[in-house]
Design a protein around this motif. Structure first.
Motif, short mmCIF file in Angstrom:
data_model
loop_
_atom_site.label_atom_id
_atom_site.label_comp_id
_atom_site.label_asym_id
_atom_site.label_seq_id
_atom_site.Cartn_x
_atom_site.Cartn_y
_atom_site.Cartn_z
N GLY A 62 0.82 -1.20 0.00
CA GLY A 62 0.00 0.00 0.00
C GLY A 62 0.86 1.25 0.00
N VAL A 63 0.43 2.26 -0.76
CA VAL A 63 1.13 3.55 -0.79
C VAL A 63 0.54 4.47 0.26
CG1 VAL A 63 1.80 5.52 -2.22
CG2 VAL A 63 1.61 3.25 -3.25
N PHE A 64 -0.78 4.57 0.29
CA PHE A 64 -1.49 5.29 1.36
C PHE A 64 -2.83 4.62 1.55
CE2 PHE A 64 -2.38 7.70 -2.56
CZ PHE A 64 -3.77 7.71 -2.57
N PHE A 65 -3.49 4.93 2.67
CA PHE A 65 -4.71 4.22 3.02
C PHE A 65 -5.84 5.19 3.37
CE2 PHE A 65 -1.13 1.48 3.92
CZ PHE A 65 -1.51 0.29 3.30
N GLN A 66 -7.03 4.77 3.04
CA GLN A 66 -8.25 5.52 3.34
C GLN A 66 -8.26 5.89 4.82
OE1 GLN A 66 -11.54 3.56 1.44
NE2 GLN A 66 -12.98 4.26 2.98
N GLY A 67 -8.45 7.17 5.11
CA GLY A 67 -8.45 7.64 6.49
C GLY A 67 -7.13 8.19 6.95
N ASP A 68 -6.02 7.88 6.22
CA ASP A 68 -4.72 8.47 6.54
C ASP A 68 -4.77 9.97 6.29
OD1 ASP A 68 -3.72 5.99 7.11
OD2 ASP A 68 -2.41 5.85 5.34
N ARG A 69 -3.92 10.69 6.98
CA ARG A 69 -3.83 12.13 6.77
C ARG A 69 -3.07 12.42 5.49
NH1 ARG A 69 -4.93 16.62 9.40
NH2 ARG A 69 -3.65 18.50 9.12
N HIS A 70 -3.57 13.36 4.69
CA HIS A 70 -2.87 13.79 3.49
C HIS A 70 -1.52 14.41 3.88
CE1 HIS A 70 -5.49 13.46 -0.04
NE2 HIS A 70 -6.51 13.66 0.78
N SER A 71 -0.47 14.02 3.16
CA SER A 71 0.84 14.60 3.45
C SER A 71 1.56 15.08 2.19
CB SER A 71 1.72 13.58 4.17
OG SER A 71 1.87 12.40 3.39
N MET A 116 -9.63 9.96 1.08
CA MET A 116 -10.96 9.40 0.90
C MET A 116 -10.92 8.01 0.30
SD MET A 116 -13.05 12.77 -0.41
CE MET A 116 -11.79 13.22 -1.62
N TRP A 117 -9.74 7.58 -0.19
CA TRP A 117 -9.57 6.26 -0.76
C TRP A 117 -8.13 5.81 -0.52
CZ3 TRP A 117 -11.51 10.22 -4.11
CH2 TRP A 117 -10.53 10.93 -4.80
N SER A 118 -7.82 4.60 -0.95
CA SER A 118 -6.50 4.01 -0.75
C SER A 118 -5.80 3.82 -2.08
CB SER A 118 -6.62 2.65 -0.04
OG SER A 118 -7.28 2.76 1.19
N ALA A 119 -4.50 3.51 -2.02
CA ALA A 119 -3.73 3.19 -3.21
C ALA A 119 -2.81 2.02 -2.91
CB ALA A 119 -2.91 4.40 -3.66
#
Length: 253
Positions: A62-71, A116-119
Motif C-alpha cells: 500500500g502507498v497510502f490508506f483511506q483515512g490516513d492524513r494527506h501529506s 478518501m480512498w487508498s492506493a
C-alpha cells in the motif's frame, strides 16, 4: 511500446505508452493528465525532482490508506498503482489503475484532511514523493508548476466524473463490456482478427472496477464467450469480435 487501437473495425498498432485504465465513455480521455508536467522546462523539471524523494514499492504494498492524513503526492515514474474505495462492509470498488506520468495522493495536494480512498501497487513501482510543504514552495516560486498542478487536478476531476457517470447511467453488463473494450484499446495486441489483452487481470479485478461480484463477472464473461465476443481462459483474455462487443455497451444482455 506499441498499443493496439481498434478504429472503425480495424485493429492498428501505434507507438504509445501504457495507458491508465478506468471506466469512461470516451476512450481518448483515458490517459489525459499523464503529461501534466510537460510544460516545464528541463531546468524546472530538475528542480521539481530535486524537491522530491524517490521511493519504491513492491507489488501488493500500500502507498497510502483511506483515512490516513494527506501529506503530499506521489508522481508515478514506473509501474502501476490502483486507487480504490472500501465501503463499511469491506467491499471495494476500484477507481482507476494509474501508470507512468500520473500522480496519486490528491486532491489535497498541500496536505491536511484525510484520504478518501487508498492506493496499492499492481506491479513494482518507482514513485517521486513530494510533501505538501515542498509543493507549496514550488508553487510560490514556479508559476508554471502551479499551472501543471491545476491541469493535473482537472484531469483527475474529469476521470472521477466519467466514473460516476458510468456507474449512474450504465447497467453493470454495459460497464463490463465497456471495460473489456478499454482493456482491448489500451493493452491489446492484434493477433489475426482478434485482440489479445496483454494485461493479466482477474475476475476479482474486473468485478472491483465495474462494481459487481466475481461470480457475476464469471457468469457474464461466459455469456459473452458463448456469443463469440471474447475468449477467456486461464487468465488470458481475447476480444474476438470488437464491434459486437462494443454493441453490448449500449444494450444490456
Amino acid at each position: 511500446m506499441l498499443s493496439t487501437r481498434k478504429m472503425k473495425g480495424e485493429a492498428v498498432q501505434t507507438p504509445d505508452r501504457v495507458s491508465a485504465v478506468y471506466l469512461s465513455e470516451v476512450l481518448s480521455d483515458l490517459d489525459e493528465g499523464a503529461d501534466f508536467l510537460s510544460r516545464l522546462t528541463a531546468d524546472e523539471l530538475a528542480t521539481v525532482r530535486a524537491a522530491g524523494s524517490v521511493c519504491r514499492f513492491r507489488k501488493g504494498e500500500g502507498v497510502f490508506f483511506q483515512g490516513d492524513r494527506h501529506s503530499g503526492i506521489w508522481l508515478i515514474e514506473e509501474g502501476s498503482v490502483r486507487t480504490f474505495y472500501a465501503g463499511p462492509s469491506g467491499r471495494e470498488i476500484t477507481l482507476a489503475l494509474w501508470t507512468h506520468g500520473h500522480f496519486i495522493g490528491g486532491p489535497e495536494i498541500f496536505g491536511g484532511g484525510t484520504h478518501m480512498w487508498s492506493a496499492d501497487v499492481q506491479e513494482d513501482v518507482e514513485l517521486l514523493y513530494l510533501t505538501g510543504a515542498r509543493i507549496r514552495q514550488l508553487v510560490d516560486s514556479m508559476p508554471s508548476f502551479a499551472i501543471c498542478l491545476i491541469n493535473g487536478l482537472v484531469a483527475k476531476g474529469k476521470c472521477y466524473s466519467a466514473l460516476v457517470q458510468m456507474l449512474g447511467t450504465r447497467s453493470v453488463t454495459e460497464r463490463l463490456a465497456q471495460l473489456l473494450i478499454i482493456l482491448g484499446d489500451t493493452h491489446g495486441r492484434a493477433e489475426g482478427n482478434r485482440l489479445v489483452v496483454e494485461k493479466k487481470i482477474t475476475h476479482d479485478h474486473l468485478a472491483a472496477i465495474v462494481g459487481s461480484t466475481r461470480q457475476w463477472v464469471t457468469m457474464t464473461l461466459d455469456k459473452f464467450q458463448k456469443k463469440g465476443l471474447i475468449t477467456a481462459c486461464r487468465g488470458r483474455l481475447s476480444i474476438e469480435n470488437y464491434d459486437l462487443l462494443q454493441a453490448e455497451t449500449d444494450s444490456s444482455c
